[in-house]
Scaffold this motif. Structure first.
Motif, mmCIF file in Angstrom:
data_model
loop_
_atom_site.group_PDB
_atom_site.id
_atom_site.type_symbol
_atom_site.label_atom_id
_atom_site.label_comp_id
_atom_site.label_asym_id
_atom_site.label_seq_id
_atom_site.Cartn_x
_atom_site.Cartn_y
_atom_site.Cartn_z
ATOM 1 N N LYS A 147 0.835 -1.202 0.000
ATOM 2 C CA LYS A 147 0.000 0.000 0.000
ATOM 3 C C LYS A 147 0.870 1.253 0.000
ATOM 4 N N ALA A 148 1.929 1.260 0.829
ATOM 5 C CA ALA A 148 2.843 2.412 0.880
ATOM 6 C C ALA A 148 3.548 2.606 -0.461
ATOM 7 N N LYS A 149 3.892 1.511 -1.087
ATOM 8 C CA LYS A 149 4.560 1.560 -2.399
ATOM 9 C C LYS A 149 3.634 2.165 -3.465
ATOM 10 N N LEU A 150 2.373 1.771 -3.423
ATOM 11 C CA LEU A 150 1.401 2.291 -4.385
ATOM 12 C C LEU A 150 1.157 3.781 -4.165
ATOM 13 N N ILE A 151 1.040 4.201 -2.916
ATOM 14 C CA ILE A 151 0.813 5.616 -2.604
ATOM 15 C C ILE A 151 1.981 6.464 -3.101
ATOM 16 N N TYR A 152 3.200 5.995 -2.861
ATOM 17 C CA TYR A 152 4.375 6.749 -3.319
ATOM 18 C C TYR A 152 4.389 6.849 -4.844
ATOM 19 N N THR A 153 4.041 5.771 -5.525
ATOM 20 C CA THR A 153 4.028 5.763 -6.994
ATOM 21 C C THR A 153 3.027 6.775 -7.541
ATOM 22 N N ILE A 154 1.845 6.855 -6.919
ATOM 23 C CA ILE A 154 0.820 7.811 -7.362
ATOM 24 C C ILE A 154 1.277 9.246 -7.128
ATOM 25 N N LYS A 155 1.961 9.473 -6.001
ATOM 26 C CA LYS A 155 2.424 10.822 -5.685
ATOM 27 C C LYS A 155 3.630 11.251 -6.521
ATOM 28 N N PRO A 179 4.619 10.157 -9.990
ATOM 29 C CA PRO A 179 4.396 9.363 -11.213
ATOM 30 C C PRO A 179 5.547 9.404 -12.225
ATOM 31 N N TYR A 180 6.436 10.398 -12.114
ATOM 32 C CA TYR A 180 7.524 10.523 -13.088
ATOM 33 C C TYR A 180 8.879 10.089 -12.515
ATOM 34 N N SER A 181 8.856 9.454 -11.369
ATOM 35 C CA SER A 181 10.098 9.026 -10.735
ATOM 36 C C SER A 181 10.579 7.688 -11.318
ATOM 37 N N HIS A 182 11.873 7.385 -11.087
ATOM 38 C CA HIS A 182 12.394 6.069 -11.459
ATOM 39 C C HIS A 182 11.585 4.978 -10.770
ATOM 40 N N PHE A 183 11.230 5.229 -9.536
ATOM 41 C CA PHE A 183 10.466 4.272 -8.731
ATOM 42 C C PHE A 183 9.160 3.926 -9.435
ATOM 43 N N ALA A 184 8.437 4.941 -9.873
ATOM 44 C CA ALA A 184 7.163 4.723 -10.550
ATOM 45 C C ALA A 184 7.355 3.994 -11.875
ATOM 46 N N PHE A 185 8.456 4.318 -12.560
ATOM 47 C CA PHE A 185 8.745 3.655 -13.832
ATOM 48 C C PHE A 185 8.930 2.154 -13.626
ATOM 49 N N TYR A 186 9.689 1.783 -12.595
ATOM 50 C CA TYR A 186 9.928 0.367 -12.324
ATOM 51 C C TYR A 186 8.645 -0.338 -11.903
ATOM 52 N N VAL A 187 7.811 0.351 -11.108
ATOM 53 C CA VAL A 187 6.534 -0.234 -10.698
ATOM 54 C C VAL A 187 5.652 -0.489 -11.913
ATOM 55 N N ALA A 188 5.568 0.520 -12.809
ATOM 56 C CA ALA A 188 4.747 0.382 -14.012
ATOM 57 C C ALA A 188 5.247 -0.767 -14.886
ATOM 58 N N ARG A 189 6.571 -0.857 -15.018
ATOM 59 C CA ARG A 189 7.124 -1.934 -15.834
ATOM 60 C C ARG A 189 6.852 -3.302 -15.208
ATOM 61 N N GLU A 190 6.921 -3.372 -13.882
ATOM 62 C CA GLU A 190 6.645 -4.634 -13.193
ATOM 63 C C GLU A 190 5.218 -5.090 -13.451
ATOM 64 N N TYR A 191 4.275 -4.152 -13.312
ATOM 65 C CA TYR A 191 2.874 -4.506 -13.553
ATOM 66 C C TYR A 191 2.642 -4.876 -15.011
ATOM 67 N N ALA A 192 3.303 -4.171 -15.926
ATOM 68 C CA ALA A 192 3.158 -4.464 -17.351
ATOM 69 C C ALA A 192 3.673 -5.865 -17.671
ATOM 70 N N GLN A 193 4.815 -6.225 -17.090
ATOM 71 C CA GLN A 193 5.378 -7.557 -17.316
ATOM 72 C C GLN A 193 4.480 -8.635 -16.742
ATOM 73 N N GLU A 194 3.955 -8.404 -15.533
ATOM 74 C CA GLU A 194 3.059 -9.387 -14.923
ATOM 75 C C GLU A 194 1.805 -9.584 -15.769
ATOM 76 N N THR A 195 1.263 -8.475 -16.271
ATOM 77 C CA THR A 195 0.072 -8.550 -17.120
ATOM 78 C C THR A 195 0.369 -9.295 -18.411
ATOM 79 N N PHE A 196 1.544 -9.016 -19.002
ATOM 80 C CA PHE A 196 1.939 -9.668 -20.245
ATOM 81 C C PHE A 196 2.029 -11.176 -20.065
#
Length: 464
Positions: A419-427, A429-446
């Motif tokens: 939950k803390a990780k998701l909140i930080y990503t939303i706050k 959105p243009y950070s390296h952290f958010a980029f890695y989170v987005a890529r992780e979710y994209a890979q899991e979905t793929f």
């Protein structure tokens, strides 16, 4: 001489070659022996098929490596091989060699344990089986003479790791290993042995207590061999302390850049050895992820487990990773025998505050022959004698928590951290952290979609 080396299957394995067997197999091959490695982690053979394969190779010696998680499987395999000489190696047989000498065999067939690193001692054992030397001349060896357990003279540790041949990867069934790291073909390497630190939950007697490292040139030589011969582009560094020697770290990074090796890599580090300069150099040389053993937020716990770090150093390391753009992973541990629920809750909150990219919350498992095992017993707590070490369940409880409560706290930790990780990503959105989170979710979905389409395709063909 024909030799078989076996990696038993365990639960939760990773898809990389067993380099311990690789080193032993390589020195044996260089000495002129015929080596076959059977990795049951990836081949998943039935016992009957395993025995057939071993018979086909007709070995004079079968080597079986064993960790605490593969102990039962290692002993089971040995029991099936009554007609073969067997030698056990690995950290668990080093820790309790007598437990591995109980198998019943036919006459003239022997069981051995080689303690610690075995590149030199394994060759001596082969020389004994070839009747070139006496059994007493084989160092680091444990065996039975009648009912007496004999431990031979100790072999000095190998101080110069550059003298050990680079693992010959051709002795593995490489097509079966298909690991990826950031979508790149990946394999594993080891660049050092031993540990200069004394964390109480670690078993320190396998590679010794003296930290030894391969030279930067030797490490790069192996990377180039794997890069050019097998097309690996990503490397998982298995060292417990890859970054301890700062000058060697700098030299390795500079050689990667100098040789224009387009690689990605991951390593483990302590939180108090890296600064921004080193992290930026590592990032430039291809480092994508660093894992840290943070364990706890409690100064008392960190002191009692001999961790020799401070909570503020952990917070700084996670901050630097976010700043530089390196993925950080924190290994956290809960359920120490002196901990209260409040201390555990504080550690969970601390992980959410310092916010590594990923966090693993493990329940303490006091391993036999470790300081934390003795600490737990001395505090009056009973550790389950028949504990299944292939699982990650609690194996003792205190007046402060039951086993069920620790499991609940572990689940709470994962949920709260995500939950803390998701909140930080939303706050951010243009950070390296958010980029890695987005890529992780994209890979899991793929991969989920790929699995779904594959299943639908198989069903359609089955109907046709």
């Amino acid at each position: 001489m024909n030799i078989c080396l076996i990696q038993p299957k365990t639960v939760g394995y990773d898809n990389f070659p067993p380099l311990g067997l690789g080193y032993i197999g390589t020195v044996a091959k260089v000495a002129g022996h015929s080596v076959k490695i059977i990795d049951l982690e990836i081949e998943q053979k039935k016992y009957a098929d395993l025995i057939v394969e071993i018979k086909q190779h007709n070995p004079k010696l079968v080597g079986i490596t064993s960790t605490i998680r593969s102990k039962k499987e290692a002993l089971k395999i040995a029991e099936l091989l009554k007609d073969y000489n067997v030698v056990f190696g690995g950290p668990q047989s080093t820790s309790e060699p007598e437990e591995y000498l109980k198998r019943k065999t036919v006459e003239q067939i022997k069981t051995f344990v080689l303690k610690g690193e075995s590149e030199k001692t394994f060759l001596k054992l082969l020389d004994y089986l070839d009747e070139k030397i006496s059994l007493e001349q084989v160092t680091n060896l444990v065996y039975k003479k009648g009912e007496e357990v004999i431990t031979s003279e100790a072999e000095p540790i190998i101080k110069d790791l550059d003298t050990i041949p680079i693992v010959d990867r051709s002795i593995f069934n490489l097509p079966r290993y298909n690991s990826k790291f950031f979508l790149k073909k990946a394999t594993n390497i080891i660049t050092s042995r031993g540990c200069p630190f004394r964390c109480s939950f670690c078993f320190h007697d396998f590679h010794g207590k003296i930290y030894r490292r391969r030279s930067a040139k030797n490490v790069i030589a192996e990377i180039e061999y794997l890069y050019n011969t097998f097309n690996y582009r990503a490397f998982i560094i298995y060292d417990d302390n890859f970054t301890v020697d700062k000058q060697r770290l700098i030299d390795i990074c500079n050689l990667i850049l100098e040789k224009k090796l387009k690689i990605l890599w991951r390593c483990l580090s302590r939180v108090n050895v890296l600064d921004e300069y080193l992290m930026r150099l590592m990032k430039k040389a291809g480092c994508q992820e660093i894992a840290f053993g943070i364990e706890s937020s409690s100064p008392e716990t960190l002191l009692r487990i001999n961790k020799m770090i401070k909570p503020e150093e952990s917070a700084k390391a996670m901050s630097l990773c976010r700043k530089v753009g390196i993925v950080s992973k924190a290994y956290m541990m809960i359920g120490f025998p002196w901990e209260t629920k409040k201390m555990i809750e504080d550690t969970i909150d601390f992980a959410c505050q310092i916010l590594p990219y990923d966090a693993q919350f493990s329940v303490l498992t006091p391993l036999p022959n470790t300081e934390i095992y003795d600490q737990t017993i001395n505090m009056g707590y009973e550790i389950d004698r028949d504990f299944d070490f292939t699982r990650f369940d609690p194996c003792f409880e205190t007046e402060n928590f039951t086993k069920e409560e620790i499991v609940t706290l572990q689940r709470k930790a994962v949920k709260k951290f995500n939950k803390a990780k998701l909140i930080y990503t939303i706050k951010h959105p243009y950070s390296h952290f958010a980029f890695y989170v987005a890529r992780e979710y994209a890979q899991e979905t793929f991969y989920k979609l790929k699995k779904l389409f594959s299943s639908l395709k198989n069903q359609l063909f089955a109907r046709a």
